[in-house]
Design a protein around this motif. Sequence first.
Motif: not given
Length: 511
Positions: A107-109, A363-373
């Motif tokens: 559901g999250d992705c 080599a860095m992630m874009s971010g946590y999916h749906g978790r800007k905080d």
Amino acid sequence: MNTAREILEGAFGTIPSLIRLHAVERPDAVALAMDGASMTYRRLNREMDRVAAGLQRDGIRPGEAVAIVSATSIPYAVAFLGILRAGAAAAPLAPSSTPESLAAMIGDCGARIVFVDADNAAALEGQPIGARVIRLDDSAAPRWADWLPVQDTAPAPVEIGPDDPFNIIYSSGTTGTPKGIVQPHRMRWAHVARNAAAGFDTAVTMIATPLYSNTTLVSFFPTLAWGGTAVLMGKFDARAFLESAERWRATHAMLVPVQYSRIMADPEFDRFDLTSFRLKTCTSAPFSAALKADVVARWPGLLVEYYGMTEGGGTCALVCNQFPDKLHTVGRPVEGHDIRLIDDDGKEVPQGEMGEVVGRSPAMMSGYHGRKDATDEAAWFDAEGNRFIRHGDVGRFDADGFLTLLDRKKDLIISGGFNIYPSDLEAVLAQHPAVADCSVIGVPSEAWGETPVGFYVPRDATSAADILAATNARLGKTQRLSGLHPIDQLPRSAIGKVLKRELRDRLKETA
């Protein structure tokens, strides 16, 4: 048309495009092998096309997530690569997760299609996932063979950019709810590019950890990008690994410390011909100096330990054969990677002092999916405004620039105002001859705030009380364990990390 070598030597390329070129330049070379079956680059390229065309037929758009819940298999690898060719982002999920957790991650992705094997299909039955489930085998409908388009079906071409999502890797959840780590194509390309001198173009790489793990993927994808052979394994077995490595004349392997420990402990290790090995790597969990030394002494080829994180940040590397006096460290930052140490106020600490590890690299992630905080919380910025990622570890650089890890920051135990690092206690406890494996956690204490408690796997019938007394006699007064509990085996993730949360839950259940 560019050759594969020209793309590999360029600033950016994609793994699906490289596999298409390998299918032209080395069509009969084996790309994937497992349990007596194999797949050439020619066939892999065609099967990737079929998967991509099937996803496009079903309305999957570029950038959209497609989930996989399966044990390692050749169809799993094909599905993952086909998802990429469609321009979608693969979300490989750990089958060991609870059905509820799997549903939450799907559901999250936002996955609308989930590929699943027979053994894991039941976990999704009855779960409100809102996604179409496709079997990766022919054991039940919808069968893999029926879902795939007919042979030689080509997908519509998709333009893939460096910042487009490659995959979403969910954290192990060892400390709470898993977070989706979005890794862009740029990050995966950096993994490919940094292996330019590692001989992956002629590699036969043993893939002995699960395909949903980033630990696996940093070895799996460079092997295919450079045109080597990936030998897949299912459930890990030390003897099966040795037999397969000898049979395939393996040249590369990425293993986690617990796997090295089991392989080196095999009583017949020395009878296997492993002279074909050129490079063995390790990451993901603490790797003891003694075990590194044993691997260097008895297993041909280089041993390199990598320290980093799935989110990216910075990476350290230790070439163990070249630095036998630094085996207690995780090495120095690799070229192009910036690792610094900061205090609790976010200020850099002087050389030689300990601090929280933060890192920056290509080599860095874009971010946590749906978790800007959570994405913002993981970031640290230097005076020039450059973004670093907090590793969550506490470490210290020595005078030669080698990093020694002291512990996970979250695992730090503050007892009576004193900082206690569980790894220090575990190192002493592990030296007791009656202890086969061990871990230390912090638990609440009315008197001290927190107090350290140990768990150990017994090697013989020595009592816990005797082991506790002998261990505490070698620890400082503020470090002493307040309790010690035998356990059949430590709970570990698929890549060998001790699940300390489960140890804490175990104590609560017996309280």
